[in-house]
Structure formats: C-alpha cells, structure tokens
Scaffold this active site. Structure first.
Site, PDB file in Angstrom:
ATOM      1  N   LYS A 151       0.774  -1.156   0.010  1.00  0.00           N
ATOM      2  CA  LYS A 151      -0.094  -0.012   0.021  1.00  0.00           C
ATOM      3  C   LYS A 151       0.699   1.396  -0.129  1.00  0.00           C
ATOM      4  CE  LYS A 151      -3.983  -2.263   2.165  1.00  0.00           C
ATOM      5  NZ  LYS A 151      -4.831  -2.521   3.404  1.00  0.00           N
ATOM      6  N   GLN A 176      -4.694  -0.880   9.782  1.00  0.00           N
ATOM      7  CA  GLN A 176      -4.829  -2.363   9.314  1.00  0.00           C
ATOM      8  C   GLN A 176      -5.231  -3.312  10.191  1.00  0.00           C
ATOM      9  OE1 GLN A 176      -4.059  -2.958   6.112  1.00  0.00           O
ATOM     10  NE2 GLN A 176      -3.985  -5.261   6.177  1.00  0.00           N
ATOM     11  N   ASP A 233     -10.157   4.258   4.562  1.00  0.00           N
ATOM     12  CA  ASP A 233     -10.457   2.678   4.254  1.00  0.00           C
ATOM     13  C   ASP A 233     -12.081   2.538   4.459  1.00  0.00           C
ATOM     14  OD1 ASP A 233      -9.442   0.337   3.542  1.00  0.00           O
ATOM     15  OD2 ASP A 233      -9.062  -0.410   5.448  1.00  0.00           O
TER      16      ASP A 233
HETATM   17  N1  GUN Z   1      -6.763  -6.476   6.879  1.00  0.00           N
HETATM   18  C1  GUN Z   1      -6.863  -7.095   5.705  1.00  0.00           C
HETATM   19  N2  GUN Z   1      -7.587  -6.464   4.752  1.00  0.00           N
HETATM   20  C2  GUN Z   1      -7.665  -5.298   5.341  1.00  0.00           C
HETATM   21  C3  GUN Z   1      -8.273  -4.259   4.752  1.00  0.00           C
HETATM   22  O1  GUN Z   1      -8.814  -3.937   3.542  1.00  0.00           O
HETATM   23  N3  GUN Z   1      -8.459  -2.972   5.635  1.00  0.00           N
HETATM   24  C4  GUN Z   1      -8.032  -3.031   6.763  1.00  0.00           C
HETATM   25  N4  GUN Z   1      -7.977  -1.834   7.495  1.00  0.00           N
HETATM   26  N5  GUN Z   1      -7.258  -3.867   7.128  1.00  0.00           N
HETATM   27  C5  GUN Z   1      -7.470  -5.102   6.485  1.00  0.00           C
END
Ligand code: GUN
Length: 281
Positions: free
Chosen positions: A53, A97, A120
């Site tokens: 990311k 995350q 997110d």
């Molecule tokens: N953990 C696994 N996939 C994701 C996601 O799309 N966003 C977040 N914040 N955590 C994750």
C-alpha cells in the site's frame, strides 16, 4: 468454456493513473496528500500488505508514514496517536490495518478515528453513512469490487447476489453496496444451511469467508459472476490463496477474479482514491 477474467490489476492501473493526475493537481495547489498507516509490528502478512500500500502511495505521489504497533503498546498510547493524527492538518487519511495486536481494542481505536480521515471506510461512522445512503468514505475492498464490476459493464440491478461472509470490513459493506445497486442480496455465513444450494441460485457470488478454496465449481450457476475476496495463507503454498477453487469455478462461471490480481489491487486503488479525496482532490 472458460470464464472471462475480471482483471483487477489492469483496472487498478487505470485508477492509479487517475489518482496520479489528481495528486499532481493537488500538489500544484500546494497540497501534499498524506496517508498514514497503523499496523501490527509482528504480523508478517499485514506488514507485507502495508508495504505494498505504501509503495503504491509513493508511486502515486502520496506521502505515507507508518506506525508499527507491537505488544508493548497500551490502548491509551494508541488512542493518543490516533488523536494526534486526527488533529494533524498535514495528515489527510489514516489506515488502521486489521488485525492489531491482541492486547488492543480495535473497535475503540476505530471509534476514535475521525470519519473525515477514515479513507479505508471501516469506522462505525463510515459504515453508518453507507447504511444510511449518506455520503462518506466507502470501505475500500467492497468499493474496489463494485468499481471492478462497473468497469466490465456488470450491473447488479435485479440480480441475485450472494455474499459469503459477514465481516465488518468486507461481507456486510459489500452486501449494502450491492443492495444500493439494486441487487437482491443474501448474506451467507458459517451457520447458513445448504450453502452450495444457495450459491447455485446466485447470479453474482462474492466470496469473503476466509476459507481457502471453499467455493467449488459445482456450486456455481453457469455464467455467474464470481468475485473472490479471499487471501488465505496455506502451508506449502506461496502467496495468498482465494476462497474460490479457481480451476473448477472458471469452467462454469461467466466472469471470475483471479487471486492474486483480482480484488487485492482494487482494494489498494480504492484506498488511494479515497485518500486523494480526503486531501481535497
Ligand atoms: N486487513 C485485511 N484487509 C484489510 C483492509 O482492507 N483494510 C484494513 N484496514 N485491514 C485489513
């Protein structure tokens, strides 16, 4: 017959090019878009996703700081960090995350994050806005899935959609977005009876269950759209393994996402796009 591929990697590139242009326009106005990331320090999978990311952020011209949270962190230290990020005008977006280390209460952390920085789309405020059909940041993974369907001219209106999985960051918001697009939506989960039967009725299947290759080809209605949001670790196999048994499903489906190269890159592209929006771009 073999299904057509929903190529998330290619579509994500188009979105990232668009993001890059929006970033350039922001920078020309003196705004440096910034997305900060909070991640568990001892979770290799999370660290790998976050590395990707951040690399994609950098490529698009988005600044990204990350905070590795380990077992020594207390809840109040993390809440202080979140409040600091909320108050910092240079930070436009914050990604927390999932999962955080076990000693921390993730829900409380998400409640503390300002919805204007929740790029997110996973805080209760953002999910409430989605539920209420109000504007707000949409959850990155299901948003990426809807963008992918749209790109290939797949309109969920009037179709039977089955979402397998009811997680807060994937299954539930995916079902709500499909409903908003006028699909007839069923959410299946571990207590659902006759799951293969329910699946055979579906024109669109979103597999978001977290069980490697659970959805088999003979569960799929001929010609159905199959979206695999799984990213399972399987011993003896490198990379992520999806929730769908791709080899058998592709023989029956009309459209299918690969793993990798399907939903994953679309999630990151959606996150970047939301981050640029948060910066005013
Ligand atoms: N953990 C696994 N996939 C994701 C996601 O799309 N966003 C977040 N914040 N955590 C994750």
């Amino acid at each position: 017959m073999s299904a057509q591929i929903l190529d998330g990697l290619t579509v994500s590139k188009l979105i990232r090019e668009e993001v890059r242009q929006r970033v350039d326009a922001l920078r020309a106005r003196g705004v440096e878009p910034r997305l900060d990331v909070v991640v568990a320090a001892q979770d290799p999978a999370s660290l790998a996703y976050v590395r990707m990311k951040r690399a994609w952020c950098e490529k698009a011209g988005i600044i990204s700081e990350s905070y590795a949270v380990d077992e020594s962190w207390t809840q109040s230290k993390l809440l202080d960090l979140i409040r600091e990020l909320n108050a910092n005008p240079k930070v436009h977006g914050v990604l927390v995350q999932h999962p955080l280390p076990a000693q921390l209460d993730e829900s409380e952390v998400l409640l503390a994050l300002g919805p204007e920085k929740d790029v997110d789309g996973i805080t209760p405020a953002s999910l409430g806005r989605l539920t209420a059909d109000l504007p707000g940041f949409r959850c990155a993974t299901p948003l990426g899935i809807m963008t992918l369907l749209k790109h290939y001219g797949i309109d969920p209106a009037g179709k039977r959609a089955l979402v397998i999985g009811r997680s807060v960051i994937l299954g539930k918001p995916a079902a709500l977005m499909l409903l908003q697009l006028n699909a007839t939506v069923t959410i299946a989960h571990s207590r659902t009876h006759d799951l293969p039967e329910r699946c055979r009725e579906a024109d669109i299947v979103i597999a978001a269950v977290g069980r490697a290759e659970m959805v088999k080809g003979d569960w799929i209605k001929p010609g159905a759209v199959v979206v695999d949001a799984g990213y399972n670790k399987v011993e003896g196999r490198s990379g992520d393994v999806g929730d769908v048994d791709f080899e058998s499903a592709k023989e029956v489906a009309g459209w299918i996402t690969p793993v990798p190269g399907g939903v994953g890159p679309m999630t990151v592209a959606s996150l970047l796009s939301n981050a640029v929006s948060a910066a005013g771009g």
